[in-house]
Design an enzyme around this catalytic site. Structure first.
Site, PDB file in Angstrom:
ATOM      1  N   PRO A 217       3.057  -0.624   2.755  1.00 33.35           N
ATOM      2  CA  PRO A 217       3.231  -1.985   3.203  1.00 33.35           C
ATOM      3  C   PRO A 217       2.235  -2.441   4.191  1.00 33.35           C
ATOM      4  O   PRO A 217       2.202  -3.552   4.279  1.00 33.35           O
ATOM      5  CB  PRO A 217       4.374  -1.804   4.064  1.00 33.35           C
ATOM      6  CG  PRO A 217       4.522  -0.625   4.767  1.00 33.35           C
ATOM      7  CD  PRO A 217       3.932   0.287   3.718  1.00 33.35           C
ATOM      8  N   GLY A 218       1.105  -1.585   4.242  1.00 34.48           N
ATOM      9  CA  GLY A 218      -0.059  -2.285   4.975  1.00 34.48           C
ATOM     10  C   GLY A 218      -0.143  -1.737   6.565  1.00 34.48           C
ATOM     11  O   GLY A 218      -1.003  -2.236   7.362  1.00 34.48           O
ATOM     12  N   GLY A 219       0.418  -0.741   6.906  1.00 32.79           N
ATOM     13  CA  GLY A 219       0.182  -0.244   8.400  1.00 32.79           C
ATOM     14  C   GLY A 219      -0.966   0.331   8.637  1.00 32.79           C
ATOM     15  O   GLY A 219      -1.620  -0.098   9.370  1.00 32.79           O
ATOM     16  N   LYS A 220      -1.683   1.244   7.918  1.00 31.60           N
ATOM     17  CA  LYS A 220      -2.761   1.825   7.967  1.00 31.60           C
ATOM     18  C   LYS A 220      -3.915   0.951   7.677  1.00 31.60           C
ATOM     19  O   LYS A 220      -4.753   0.805   8.373  1.00 31.60           O
ATOM     20  CB  LYS A 220      -3.142   3.107   7.067  1.00 31.60           C
ATOM     21  CG  LYS A 220      -1.910   4.299   7.626  1.00 31.60           C
ATOM     22  CD  LYS A 220      -2.018   5.614   6.810  1.00 31.60           C
ATOM     23  CE  LYS A 220      -0.897   6.710   6.858  1.00 31.60           C
ATOM     24  NZ  LYS A 220       0.538   5.992   6.697  1.00 31.60           N
ATOM     25  N   ASP A 238      -2.907  -1.695  -4.553  1.00 28.53           N
ATOM     26  CA  ASP A 238      -1.627  -1.482  -4.959  1.00 28.53           C
ATOM     27  C   ASP A 238      -1.068  -1.892  -6.483  1.00 28.53           C
ATOM     28  O   ASP A 238      -1.542  -3.085  -6.848  1.00 28.53           O
ATOM     29  CB  ASP A 238      -0.421  -1.712  -4.151  1.00 28.53           C
ATOM     30  CG  ASP A 238       0.770  -0.712  -3.984  1.00 28.53           C
ATOM     31  OD1 ASP A 238       0.757  -0.193  -3.211  1.00 28.53           O
ATOM     32  OD2 ASP A 238       1.421  -1.094  -5.025  1.00 28.53           O
ATOM     33  N   ASP A 265      -3.933   0.097 -10.506  1.00 33.26           N
ATOM     34  CA  ASP A 265      -3.619   1.649 -10.390  1.00 33.26           C
ATOM     35  C   ASP A 265      -4.913   2.272  -9.984  1.00 33.26           C
ATOM     36  O   ASP A 265      -5.569   2.302 -10.569  1.00 33.26           O
ATOM     37  CB  ASP A 265      -3.101   2.035 -11.774  1.00 33.26           C
ATOM     38  CG  ASP A 265      -2.586   3.436 -11.599  1.00 33.26           C
ATOM     39  OD1 ASP A 265      -3.024   4.208 -10.666  1.00 33.26           O
ATOM     40  OD2 ASP A 265      -1.575   3.685 -12.241  1.00 33.26           O
ATOM     41  N   ASP A 284      -3.234   7.855   1.055  1.00 32.79           N
ATOM     42  CA  ASP A 284      -1.800   8.030   1.261  1.00 32.79           C
ATOM     43  C   ASP A 284      -0.920   7.716   0.236  1.00 32.79           C
ATOM     44  O   ASP A 284      -0.188   6.806   0.317  1.00 32.79           O
ATOM     45  CB  ASP A 284      -1.501   7.255   2.635  1.00 32.79           C
ATOM     46  CG  ASP A 284      -0.467   7.390   3.346  1.00 32.79           C
ATOM     47  OD1 ASP A 284      -0.178   8.344   4.196  1.00 32.79           O
ATOM     48  OD2 ASP A 284       0.757   6.754   3.232  1.00 32.79           O
ATOM     49  N   TYR A 311       0.595  14.098  -9.211  1.00 30.78           N
ATOM     50  CA  TYR A 311       0.392  12.974  -9.222  1.00 30.78           C
ATOM     51  C   TYR A 311      -0.479  12.554  -8.035  1.00 30.78           C
ATOM     52  O   TYR A 311      -1.802  11.686  -8.039  1.00 30.78           O
ATOM     53  CB  TYR A 311       1.677  12.156  -9.140  1.00 30.78           C
ATOM     54  CG  TYR A 311       1.556  10.603  -8.924  1.00 30.78           C
ATOM     55  CD1 TYR A 311       1.307   9.876  -9.967  1.00 30.78           C
ATOM     56  CD2 TYR A 311       1.671   9.986  -7.726  1.00 30.78           C
ATOM     57  CE1 TYR A 311       1.101   8.485  -9.742  1.00 30.78           C
ATOM     58  CE2 TYR A 311       1.532   8.598  -7.504  1.00 30.78           C
ATOM     59  CZ  TYR A 311       1.222   7.779  -8.832  1.00 30.78           C
ATOM     60  OH  TYR A 311       1.200   6.417  -8.501  1.00 30.78           O
ATOM     61  N   CYS A 334       3.494  11.931   4.467  1.00 30.93           N
ATOM     62  CA  CYS A 334       4.662  12.235   5.426  1.00 30.93           C
ATOM     63  C   CYS A 334       5.686  13.084   4.933  1.00 30.93           C
ATOM     64  O   CYS A 334       6.862  12.751   5.140  1.00 30.93           O
ATOM     65  CB  CYS A 334       5.482  10.755   5.734  1.00 30.93           C
ATOM     66  SG  CYS A 334       6.065   9.809   4.300  1.00 30.93           S
TER      67      CYS A 334
END
Length: 399
Positions: A217-220, A238, A265, A284, A311, A334
């Protein structure tokens, strides 16, 4: 009660912790009897809740003083100055309620920490009427909170949006920030400590070109833009339009302007943008997420677990193609598995001639022994570091 002495019965462990046999066996391979401690930690949130100050909009001391004025006890991190934490309270006992409502796993893992239950996360609401006092249970039947219905069964199933249950008491209580002006105005971003550390280890510099291969969602991504003071060429990629819009929303809230969004992609990015050259790339990728907390249950099968690594490896070919000589790749997950972490890094480092680099900020544990990368990667273990499970590797492309 399971004994930590002697061999563990995987079926009993699986049943007690609501984790599939494949997950239990995977963790046992890595942790042995310590697996029970890992599973116990995963079932509850960490004791601290981390927030990042958006220094593009405000100073750290100023924001901390504002939070203290709200009566919140905050603690600035000594290693990541823009990070601060607050305590997570609990566990609490739940009062009795005559009716229940069933939430899916993701919704239940938010509600157990004090969030309201939204209609899209409801699995079963048979017989629910407005103002009913309800026990919220996950789809394995475990109670996570008690709240008051804001909608009837018919409204929940018809509208599929809005708050279905207003939480009154939850097992744990995480500080609620979303209604604060500091959150609304983009002065803070909720983010785990290891995730913040990953961006710091990548060490982006003003004026560089940085690509985030799996941005949502854009944290890093937003942390990277913050670290370079919004001066540079930051590219967020994305393949999902919905996720691109989520990133766009976060960029707008945080006041970040110097990010280019690409709905692509990343595994084929070098084919569409062959002339693009990056100084640093963040990978990530989607993972088995076995390190996320709280994780109330896990149903992944062995075939699903094994599919993630193949993947994830696909992102390295385009990354190496697009990276300048001497450029850096930061890989993070994570999750806890060897196949998605040390084993994968050893494989891609050998295949693409990448060099493992010492991380200048090392706050976790060394990698699992027996792999070439072990001494230069860092792991966060839920039972040791009081964080989510996390893995960070830094690699350099040869000159």
């Amino acid at each position: 009660m399971l004994s930590r002495n002697g061999p563990l019965d995987t079926e009993e462990v699986s049943k007690q912790y609501d984790m599939s046999l494949a997950i239990v066996e995977t963790l046992l391979q890595m942790y042995g009897p310590r697996t029970l401690g890992i599973l116990e930690a995963l079932k509850r949130p960490p004791t601290r809740f981390f927030v990042r100050v958006n220094t593009l909009k405000g100073g750290v001391e100023e924001i901390l003083e504002r939070f203290e004025d709200y009566g919140l006890e905050v603690k600035q991190d000594p290693y990541i100055p823009e990070a601060f934490s607050m305590d997570i309270e609990g566990p609490f006992d739940l009062p009795a309620a005559s009716k229940s409502i069933v939430a899916d796993r993701i919704a239940a893992e938010s509600v157990i920490q004090g969030a309201d239950l939204y209609a899209p996360g409801v699995v079963n609401c048979q017989g629910v009427a407005r103002n009913d006092v309800l026990t919220v249970v996950n789809d394995q039947g475990h109670s996570v909170a008690v709240g008051v219905a804001q909608m009837s069964e018919k409204e929940i199933l018809t509208l599929r949006s809005g708050i279905a249950v207003k939480t009154l008491v939850s097992r744990y209580k995480v500080p609620s920030l979303r209604d604060l002006p500091e959150y609304t105005n983009g002065l803070v971003y909720v983010q785990s400590f290891p995730a913040m550390l990953a961006s710091r280890v990548l060490d982006p510099q003003p004026g560089e070109t940085v690509i985030d291969f799996c941005s949502s969602p854009g944290g890093k991504l937003t942390h990277i833009a913050q670290l370079i003071n919004d001066r540079g060429n930051v590219i967020a990629v994305d393949r999902s339009l919905r996720k691109i819009e989520k990133i766009r929303s976060n960029l707008h809230r945080l006041g970040i302007r110097n990010v280019k969004l690409l709905q692509e992609d990343s595994r084929y990015l070098d084919l569409s943008f062959s002339g693009l050259k990056a100084d640093r790339i963040l990978i990530d990728p989607p993972c088995s997420a076995l390190g996320l907390r709280p994780r109330l249950y896990g149903s992944l099968r062995r075939s699903e677990l094994s599919s993630f690594a193949s993947y994830q490896a696909q992102f390295f070919r385009p990354a190496v193609k697009l990276l300048r000589d001497g450029g850096m790749i930061l890989y993070s997950t994570c999750t806890l598995t060897l196949s998605e972490n040390e084993q994968l890094i050893d494989n891609v480092a050998g295949e693409y001639g990448l060099e493992l680099v010492d991380q200048y900020l090392f706050l976790g544990s060394r990698g699992v022994e027996g792999f070439g990368c072990s001494q230069r990667v860092q792991r966060f273990h839920p039972d040791i570091h009081d964080t989510c499970g996390f893995f960070i590797a830094l690699l350099r492309k040869g000159r």
